[in-house]
Motif scaffolding. Structure first.
Motif, PDB file in Angstrom:
ATOM      1  N   SER A  39       0.836  -1.210   0.000  1.00 36.14           N
ATOM      2  CA  SER A  39       0.000   0.000   0.000  1.00 36.14           C
ATOM      3  C   SER A  39       0.868   1.257   0.000  1.00 36.14           C
ATOM      4  O   SER A  39       0.428   2.313  -0.453  1.00 36.14           O
ATOM      5  N   LYS A  40       2.091   1.139   0.473  1.00 38.47           N
ATOM      6  CA  LYS A  40       3.003   2.285   0.509  1.00 38.47           C
ATOM      7  C   LYS A  40       3.744   2.461  -0.802  1.00 38.47           C
ATOM      8  O   LYS A  40       4.441   3.455  -0.988  1.00 38.47           O
ATOM      9  N   LYS A  41       3.577   1.492  -1.726  1.00 41.46           N
ATOM     10  CA  LYS A  41       4.308   1.533  -2.994  1.00 41.46           C
ATOM     11  C   LYS A  41       3.371   1.604  -4.197  1.00 41.46           C
ATOM     12  O   LYS A  41       3.756   1.216  -5.290  1.00 41.46           O
ATOM     13  N   GLU A 101      -0.068   5.067  -8.128  1.00 41.74           N
ATOM     14  CA  GLU A 101      -0.829   6.316  -8.025  1.00 41.74           C
ATOM     15  C   GLU A 101      -1.421   6.426  -6.631  1.00 41.74           C
ATOM     16  O   GLU A 101      -1.813   5.433  -6.033  1.00 41.74           O
ATOM     17  N   ARG A 102      -1.495   7.666  -6.143  1.00 39.77           N
ATOM     18  CA  ARG A 102      -2.120   7.905  -4.839  1.00 39.77           C
ATOM     19  C   ARG A 102      -3.629   7.762  -5.003  1.00 39.77           C
ATOM     20  O   ARG A 102      -4.237   8.417  -5.851  1.00 39.77           O
ATOM     21  N   ASP A 151      -7.719   8.101  -4.293  1.00 35.07           N
ATOM     22  CA  ASP A 151      -8.525   9.258  -3.895  1.00 35.07           C
ATOM     23  C   ASP A 151      -8.775   9.201  -2.386  1.00 35.07           C
ATOM     24  O   ASP A 151      -8.538   8.183  -1.737  1.00 35.07           O
ATOM     25  N   ASN A 152      -9.237  10.307  -1.840  1.00 36.61           N
ATOM     26  CA  ASN A 152      -9.412  10.419  -0.386  1.00 36.61           C
ATOM     27  C   ASN A 152     -10.358   9.378   0.193  1.00 36.61           C
ATOM     28  O   ASN A 152     -10.114   8.844   1.270  1.00 36.61           O
ATOM     29  N   LEU A 200      -8.461   6.187   0.429  1.00 31.50           N
ATOM     30  CA  LEU A 200      -7.472   6.281   1.509  1.00 31.50           C
ATOM     31  C   LEU A 200      -8.139   6.102   2.869  1.00 31.50           C
ATOM     32  O   LEU A 200      -7.589   5.440   3.754  1.00 31.50           O
TER      33      LEU A 200
END
Length: 84
Positions: free
Chosen positions: A15-17, A20-21, A23-24, A27
């Motif tokens: 999850s840390k790699k 793409e980030r 969406d909120n 997250l």
């Protein structure tokens, strides 16, 4: 259970790699499932109106209240895998 725990720890690392980030909302779901899997049901008081991020996290974690640790781990693994 040991296999689930190992898969969960791998998913946490993955999850840390992510490329793409997320969406909120995603997250917050990741956060809530992680907290439920590792700490169980939320027992803290809901943060005040001035702490918008804290309230969002509290609401997300409270939303998975009652989910077993094992179920939360599996949902976390499935969610992280779907993002990879």
């Amino acid at each position: 259970m040991a296999d689930l725990k190992a898969a969960f720890e791998t998913a946490v690392a993955n999850s840390k790699k992510l490329a793409e980030r997320p969406d909120n909302a995603t997250l917050l779901k990741i956060y809530a499932l992680y907290k439920q899997a590792t700490a169980g049901d939320i027992t803290e008081k809901k943060p005040g109106f001035g702490d918008m991020v804290g309230r969002a996290k509290w609401d997300a974690w409270n939303g998975v209240k009652g989910t077993s640790s094992e179920d939360a781990m599996q949902q976390y693994i499935d969610l992280v895998e779907s993002l990879s």
